[in-house]
Design a protein around this motif. Structure first.
Motif, PDB file in Angstrom:
ATOM      1  N   LEU A 120       0.829  -1.206   0.000  1.00 35.64           N
ATOM      2  CA  LEU A 120       0.000   0.000   0.000  1.00 35.64           C
ATOM      3  C   LEU A 120       0.864   1.258   0.000  1.00 35.64           C
ATOM      4  O   LEU A 120       0.346   2.366  -0.055  1.00 35.64           O
TER       5      LEU A 120
ATOM      6  N   LEU B 125      -8.001  12.106  -2.389  1.00 32.47           N
ATOM      7  CA  LEU B 125      -7.707  11.464  -1.117  1.00 32.47           C
ATOM      8  C   LEU B 125      -8.927  11.662  -0.235  1.00 32.47           C
ATOM      9  O   LEU B 125      -9.165  12.740   0.284  1.00 32.47           O
TER      10      LEU B 125
ATOM     11  N   LYS C 249      -8.628   6.748   4.513  1.00 36.24           N
ATOM     12  CA  LYS C 249      -7.353   6.140   4.854  1.00 36.24           C
ATOM     13  C   LYS C 249      -6.866   5.219   3.738  1.00 36.24           C
ATOM     14  O   LYS C 249      -7.668   4.547   3.088  1.00 36.24           O
ATOM     15  N   VAL C 250      -5.557   5.175   3.547  1.00 38.33           N
ATOM     16  CA  VAL C 250      -4.980   4.280   2.537  1.00 38.33           C
ATOM     17  C   VAL C 250      -5.390   2.834   2.823  1.00 38.33           C
ATOM     18  O   VAL C 250      -5.343   2.389   3.963  1.00 38.33           O
TER      19      VAL C 250
ATOM     20  N   GLN D 263      -8.584   3.250  -1.985  1.00 43.03           N
ATOM     21  CA  GLN D 263      -7.772   4.441  -1.707  1.00 43.03           C
ATOM     22  C   GLN D 263      -6.305   4.072  -1.581  1.00 43.03           C
ATOM     23  O   GLN D 263      -5.949   3.199  -0.786  1.00 43.03           O
ATOM     24  N   LEU D 264      -5.475   4.715  -2.390  1.00 43.19           N
ATOM     25  CA  LEU D 264      -4.028   4.582  -2.218  1.00 43.19           C
ATOM     26  C   LEU D 264      -3.491   5.936  -1.770  1.00 43.19           C
ATOM     27  O   LEU D 264      -4.232   6.900  -1.646  1.00 43.19           O
ATOM     28  N   LYS D 265      -2.178   6.002  -1.530  1.00 41.71           N
ATOM     29  CA  LYS D 265      -1.691   7.218  -0.882  1.00 41.71           C
ATOM     30  C   LYS D 265      -1.638   8.439  -1.799  1.00 41.71           C
ATOM     31  O   LYS D 265      -1.602   9.559  -1.316  1.00 41.71           O
TER      32      LYS D 265
ATOM     33  N   LYS E 130      -0.112   4.990  -6.967  1.00 40.18           N
ATOM     34  CA  LYS E 130      -1.177   4.275  -7.676  1.00 40.18           C
ATOM     35  C   LYS E 130      -0.733   3.719  -9.023  1.00 40.18           C
ATOM     36  O   LYS E 130      -1.077   2.601  -9.398  1.00 40.18           O
TER      37      LYS E 130
END
Length: 311
Positions: free
Chosen positions: A215, A256, A259-260, A274-276, A219
């Motif tokens: 994670l 965003l 949470k990731v 969701q990725l960072k 992306k």
RNA sequence: CGCAGGGUAGAGCAGUUGGCAGCUCAUCGGGCCCAUAACCCGAAGGUCGGAGGUUCAAGUCCUUCCCCUGCAA
């Protein structure tokens, strides 16, 4: 003349089998094959011959399966081989074996050398998000994938390509390249060029732990990593204690919103993670014990997946 | 006999202490709408993996076989 050249083929998986097939269909004189030992495979541990062995036996070609080629290649002397052709054999060839054939030993490698020397070139180009890769027909030397280049052929990587589809392209392209280069190698008319040492890069073997997706990846890298592992062995995240494989995904936005690792959308329009640095859509997934399915099929049976945390 | 989950409509799933087999999607028909993968109404579609057994009654309980999947090798 080409029919007189005594070829020893060394290879193991389906890719190698397809290369061998091309040699046989074009009248080359393959006098023997060396492949890895039969191994217990699958849930029932059925002892299974390698794809190369199966094809070789169908053509009544003698098959040798030394446990360690390094210590066990004396038998090759008696084969009076002119040329060794290898493709994904799976073991390092000892120096004294490379010098046995009268013409030499060549390898079909899955990258445009000197880029991606090593064990997983086909996965690596996907991981890197490359749009072009290729096959190299090269001379074998002691140092891995460092020999001079006889011939190269490019392969276009489509954005929709993954490891499985790219492997198909390599089967075709690798065979083509080998068939084009072989006559010139056999009559020694084809010039070889050395690799530019400044451009050398390496790729290692894909390990078990590499299949657990990170994670921490951006992306774009995450999507490419998934492509490199699909369809086999398949990258995964954990859904609780369960393995949750992601076989296909695509970048959606830079938003965003949570949470990731959180599922931020789970409906007919998509299954979003969701990725960072943004959101990706999971297109094909596989829950532990289940078959690979589209996100729609998955959500039909799995309600309440929204806001779930993957890790 | 390596460990584990599973086989129910075309797909993905639910089905309680045995008691008329359901949900979502897809399909077909109709409606709404400038329009739609949206929304509303309706329809079709199942020997519940196979065989045997227990029972008034089995998707459900017992025996046995087959197949799929994840892990491990």
């Amino acid at each position: 003349m080409m029919n007189n050249t005594r070829i020893l083929f060394m290879g193991t998986p389906d890719l190698a089998k397809n290369i061998l097939k091309a040699l046989l269909e074009n009248g080359y004189n393959v006098v023997a094959c060396i492949t890895q030992e039969d191994k217990p495979v699958g849930r029932k541990h059925v002892i299974t011959p390698t794809p190369v062995k199966k094809l070789a036996l169908e053509h009544n070609i003698p098959v040798y399966q030394p446990h360690r080629i390094r210590n066990d290649f004396e038998f090759v002397k008696d084969l009076n081989v002119d040329l060794i052709v290898t493709c994904a054999y799976g073991q390092i060839l000892p120096h004294d074996l490379l010098t046995l054939p009268t013409i030499g030993a060549i390898n079909v490698h899955g990258s445009l050398l000197p880029k991606y020397r090593g064990a997983s070139p086909i996965q690596e180009c996907l991981k890197q998000g490359d749009t072009i890769t290729g096959v190299t027909i090269m001379e074998m030397v002691d140092e891995m994938d460092a020999g001079d280049i006889f011939y190269q052929q490019k392969i276009v990587i489509d954005p929709s390509d993954n490891y499985t589809s790219l492997l198909d392209k390599f089967s075709l392209c690798g065979s083509e390249a080998l068939l084009k280069a072989l006559p010139g190698i056999i009559d020694k008319s084809l010039k070889k060029i050395s690799q530019n040492k400044d451009e050398v890069t390496f790729c290692g073997k894909i390990k078990k732990e590499d299949e657990h997706l990170s994670l921490d990846l951006l992306k774009k890298d995450f999507v490419n990593y998934v492509r490199a592992l699909s369809l086999t062995p398949g990258g995964y995240l954990y859904f609780g204690e369960e393995i949750f494989k992601i076989l296909e995904c695509e970048v959606i936005s830079d938003e965003l919103v949570d949470k990731v690792g959180t599922i931020v959308k789970a409906d007919k329009q998509g299954l979003y993670l969701q990725l960072k640095d943004g959101i990706i859509a999971l297109k094909q997934v596989q829950r532990q014990g289940k078959k690979i399915m589209t996100y729609k099929d998955f959500l039909n049976g799995e309600k309440n997946f929204l806001h779930i945390q993957l890790s």
